[in-house]
Design a protein around this motif. Structure first.
Motif, PDB file in Angstrom:
ATOM      1  N   THR A  71       6.021  -5.428 -54.120  1.00 59.78           N
ATOM      2  CA  THR A  71       6.104  -4.675 -52.981  1.00 59.78           C
ATOM      3  C   THR A  71       7.211  -3.454 -53.282  1.00 59.78           C
ATOM      4  OG1 THR A  71       7.755  -6.119 -52.122  1.00 59.78           O
ATOM      5  CG2 THR A  71       5.378  -6.398 -51.475  1.00 59.78           C
ATOM      6  N   SER A  72       8.231  -3.708 -53.831  1.00 58.69           N
ATOM      7  CA  SER A  72       9.275  -2.702 -54.427  1.00 58.69           C
ATOM      8  C   SER A  72       8.760  -1.464 -55.249  1.00 58.69           C
ATOM      9  CB  SER A  72      10.331  -3.491 -55.175  1.00 58.69           C
ATOM     10  OG  SER A  72      11.140  -4.510 -54.187  1.00 58.69           O
ATOM     11  N   ALA A  73       7.808  -2.037 -56.041  1.00 56.77           N
ATOM     12  CA  ALA A  73       6.964  -0.926 -56.898  1.00 56.77           C
ATOM     13  C   ALA A  73       6.176  -0.014 -55.968  1.00 56.77           C
ATOM     14  CB  ALA A  73       6.321  -1.612 -57.955  1.00 56.77           C
ATOM     15  N   ALA A  74       5.368  -0.869 -54.903  1.00 51.60           N
ATOM     16  CA  ALA A  74       4.600   0.188 -53.964  1.00 51.60           C
ATOM     17  C   ALA A  74       5.290   0.965 -53.074  1.00 51.60           C
ATOM     18  CB  ALA A  74       4.030  -1.165 -53.090  1.00 51.60           C
ATOM     19  N   VAL A  75       6.626   0.492 -52.586  1.00 47.42           N
ATOM     20  CA  VAL A  75       7.462   1.511 -52.018  1.00 47.42           C
ATOM     21  C   VAL A  75       7.954   2.515 -52.690  1.00 47.42           C
ATOM     22  CG1 VAL A  75       9.639   1.574 -50.772  1.00 47.42           C
ATOM     23  CG2 VAL A  75       8.170  -0.451 -50.315  1.00 47.42           C
ATOM     24  N   ARG A  82       9.975   7.692 -59.460  1.00 45.84           N
ATOM     25  CA  ARG A  82       9.584   7.563 -60.825  1.00 45.84           C
ATOM     26  C   ARG A  82       8.651   6.509 -61.125  1.00 45.84           C
ATOM     27  NH1 ARG A  82      14.795   8.105 -64.427  1.00 45.84           N
ATOM     28  NH2 ARG A  82      13.000   8.199 -65.963  1.00 45.84           N
ATOM     29  N   ARG A  83       7.543   6.819 -61.910  1.00 42.85           N
ATOM     30  CA  ARG A  83       6.381   5.841 -62.187  1.00 42.85           C
ATOM     31  C   ARG A  83       7.238   4.888 -63.178  1.00 42.85           C
ATOM     32  NH1 ARG A  83       1.404   8.910 -64.256  1.00 42.85           N
ATOM     33  NH2 ARG A  83       2.852  10.516 -64.732  1.00 42.85           N
ATOM     34  N   GLN A  84       7.919   5.009 -63.922  1.00 40.73           N
ATOM     35  CA  GLN A  84       8.554   4.306 -64.867  1.00 40.73           C
ATOM     36  C   GLN A  84       9.249   3.220 -64.322  1.00 40.73           C
ATOM     37  OE1 GLN A  84      11.463   5.994 -67.568  1.00 40.73           O
ATOM     38  NE2 GLN A  84      11.868   4.175 -68.652  1.00 40.73           N
ATOM     39  N   GLU A  85       9.990   3.414 -63.533  1.00 39.62           N
ATOM     40  CA  GLU A  85      10.712   2.219 -62.669  1.00 39.62           C
ATOM     41  C   GLU A  85       9.742   1.426 -61.910  1.00 39.62           C
ATOM     42  OE1 GLU A  85      11.752   5.183 -62.708  1.00 39.62           O
ATOM     43  OE2 GLU A  85      14.069   5.179 -63.366  1.00 39.62           O
ATOM     44  N   SER A  86       8.716   2.052 -61.471  1.00 41.52           N
ATOM     45  CA  SER A  86       7.686   1.394 -60.733  1.00 41.52           C
ATOM     46  C   SER A  86       6.857   0.624 -61.568  1.00 41.52           C
ATOM     47  CB  SER A  86       6.688   2.392 -59.939  1.00 41.52           C
ATOM     48  OG  SER A  86       5.528   1.643 -59.338  1.00 41.52           O
ATOM     49  N   SER A  87       6.589   1.091 -62.745  1.00 40.23           N
ATOM     50  CA  SER A  87       5.784   0.083 -63.621  1.00 40.23           C
ATOM     51  C   SER A  87       6.468  -0.900 -64.202  1.00 40.23           C
ATOM     52  CB  SER A  87       5.444   1.107 -64.787  1.00 40.23           C
ATOM     53  OG  SER A  87       4.545   2.052 -64.578  1.00 40.23           O
ATOM     54  N   PHE A 133      -2.583  -3.828 -58.548  1.00 45.31           N
ATOM     55  CA  PHE A 133      -1.430  -3.793 -59.233  1.00 45.31           C
ATOM     56  C   PHE A 133      -1.657  -3.639 -60.728  1.00 45.31           C
ATOM     57  CE2 PHE A 133       1.049  -5.203 -55.290  1.00 45.31           C
ATOM     58  CZ  PHE A 133       1.955  -3.832 -55.403  1.00 45.31           C
ATOM     59  N   ALA A 134      -2.616  -4.520 -61.164  1.00 45.48           N
ATOM     60  CA  ALA A 134      -3.105  -4.363 -62.686  1.00 45.48           C
ATOM     61  C   ALA A 134      -3.895  -3.040 -62.924  1.00 45.48           C
ATOM     62  CB  ALA A 134      -3.834  -5.522 -63.019  1.00 45.48           C
ATOM     63  N   THR A 135      -4.364  -2.666 -61.775  1.00 45.59           N
ATOM     64  CA  THR A 135      -5.498  -1.261 -62.035  1.00 45.59           C
ATOM     65  C   THR A 135      -4.258  -0.174 -62.163  1.00 45.59           C
ATOM     66  OG1 THR A 135      -7.232  -2.391 -60.764  1.00 45.59           O
ATOM     67  CG2 THR A 135      -6.977   0.205 -60.665  1.00 45.59           C
ATOM     68  N   ALA A 136      -3.219  -0.237 -61.357  1.00 45.93           N
ATOM     69  CA  ALA A 136      -2.275   0.843 -61.279  1.00 45.93           C
ATOM     70  C   ALA A 136      -1.737   0.990 -62.814  1.00 45.93           C
ATOM     71  CB  ALA A 136      -1.312   0.509 -60.375  1.00 45.93           C
ATOM     72  N   LEU A 137      -1.356  -0.192 -63.437  1.00 43.41           N
ATOM     73  CA  LEU A 137      -0.942  -0.137 -64.760  1.00 43.41           C
ATOM     74  C   LEU A 137      -1.897   0.404 -65.684  1.00 43.41           C
ATOM     75  CD1 LEU A 137       1.096  -3.246 -65.437  1.00 43.41           C
ATOM     76  CD2 LEU A 137       2.079  -0.846 -64.916  1.00 43.41           C
ATOM     77  N   SER A 145      -1.641   8.782 -62.304  1.00 40.59           N
ATOM     78  CA  SER A 145      -0.595   8.124 -61.583  1.00 40.59           C
ATOM     79  C   SER A 145      -0.392   6.952 -61.240  1.00 40.59           C
ATOM     80  CB  SER A 145      -0.455   9.045 -60.296  1.00 40.59           C
ATOM     81  OG  SER A 145      -1.167   8.872 -59.299  1.00 40.59           O
ATOM     82  N   GLY A 146      -1.711   6.362 -60.655  1.00 36.41           N
ATOM     83  CA  GLY A 146      -1.954   5.035 -60.306  1.00 36.41           C
ATOM     84  C   GLY A 146      -1.143   4.342 -58.979  1.00 36.41           C
ATOM     85  N   ARG A 147      -0.593   5.560 -58.386  1.00 37.58           N
ATOM     86  CA  ARG A 147       0.209   5.422 -57.079  1.00 37.58           C
ATOM     87  C   ARG A 147      -0.712   5.102 -56.059  1.00 37.58           C
ATOM     88  NH1 ARG A 147       5.186   7.814 -57.375  1.00 37.58           N
ATOM     89  NH2 ARG A 147       5.427   9.532 -58.672  1.00 37.58           N
ATOM     90  N   THR A 148      -1.987   5.303 -55.767  1.00 37.31           N
ATOM     91  CA  THR A 148      -2.909   4.795 -54.832  1.00 37.31           C
ATOM     92  C   THR A 148      -2.934   3.425 -55.014  1.00 37.31           C
ATOM     93  OG1 THR A 148      -3.781   7.052 -54.462  1.00 37.31           O
ATOM     94  CG2 THR A 148      -5.056   5.212 -53.672  1.00 37.31           C
TER      95      THR A 148
END
Length: 298
Positions: A71-75, A82-87, A133-137, A145-148
């Protein structure tokens, strides 16, 4: 004073209440239970996943780690971080997910039918969140971007967490069902009847104040525990007593406890059975609850 009903709560209660009563879920729930019981046939593994070694349920602690990371990644993705931290957070959540899932399934297999109906939907919801979440990666490895997918995963994970909270706090799957015993007493000595009337080597139920207790006499030794299993409140006196080992097995889900002190030998229970101090006066067994220091029984 008139009762205030909140529309949101009414809707949420209707959803969870509907799931609890949805007999259509019994078939997939039973199939899942059978599969888990087959895979987790080793009792040592089940005890570890239940959290017997930890003294409380393992799944909620692991879920905090997995859900918190995801959920932190989603926020971050929702706010344009930044995508790096989210990933990194998504990877951490996905890495811890298998153990979290295994602990959850272990608890699921030792629950009541209405809990399993909610539990199987909880599991499907969480599986969907993990897939998103796996799809985002995967999308990010392809330059997208994988954000959606990440934000959708966080939303679905939130629904799964809500159902998990309902299981834990409303349906009481996981909490210690006997925690209130030291507070309900009795704090003063209560007669449980003559020693001569207690069958040797047999578990019997007696009443001490407002509390049902399990009484076991083995020769001259009398042990008294709460009659409520800490897992899901089964009547322990109906369980199987093994006098040789000094252990009793819960009649509902097979938790095993030491008669002498109520300690957990095998799960799914993770909390011990509350004990009672005992004495024999003029041939009569008396008992009183063991309270916490400085905390009187009501």
């Amino acid at each position: 004073m008139p009762r205030v009903n909140y529309l949101g709560m009414t809707i949420l209660d209707a959803i969870t209440g509907g799931l609890e009563r949805a007999t259509v879920l019994d078939r997939p729930a039973a199939a899942a239970r059978k599969t888990v019981s087959t895979v987790l046939a080793d009792r040592r593994i089940k005890d570890a996943l239940h959290g017997v070694w930890l003294g409380h349920a393992l799944h909620p602690a692991l879920a905090q780690l997995t859900l918190g990371s995801l959920t932190s990644a989603a926020v971050l993705d929702l706010l344009g971080g930044r995508r790096q931290e989210s990933s990194v957070l998504i990877r951490a959540g996905l890495l811890t997910a298998p153990l979290t899932v295994a602990a959850g399934w272990a608890d699921y297999a030792e629950s009541h039918e209405e809990q399993q109906r909610v539990g199987v939907v909880h599991a499907v919801t969480n599986a969907s969140a993990l897939a998103l979440f796996a799809t985002a990666l995967v999308q990010r490895t392809r330059g997208r971007s994988g954000r959606t997918a990440s934000v959708l995963g966080g939303t679905v994970a939130g629904v799964g967490a809500w159902l998990g909270g309902h299981l834990a706090y409303h349906q009481a799957l996981g909490p210690n069902q006997a925690e209130a015993v030291p507070h309900t007493g009795p704090e003063d000595w209560q007669s449980l009847g003559p020693v001569a009337e207690l069958p040797d080597g047999t578990a019997v139920q007696r009443r001490a104040g407002a509390v049902d207790v399990l009484v076991v006499r083995r020769g001259d030794e009398v042990s008294v525990l709460s009659d409520r299993c800490p897992h899901l409140a089964a009547p322990l006196h109906e369980g199987e007593l093994d006098c040789a080992s000094g252990e009793i097995t819960c009649p509902w889900h097979g938790s095993v406890f030491r008669v002498g002190d109520g300690a957990v030998v095998h799960g799914p229970a993770t909390a011990p059975v509350p004990g009672f101090a005992t004495r024999v006066r003029d041939g009569v067994v008396e008992a009183r609850v063991l309270t916490f220091p400085g905390v009187p029984a009501s």
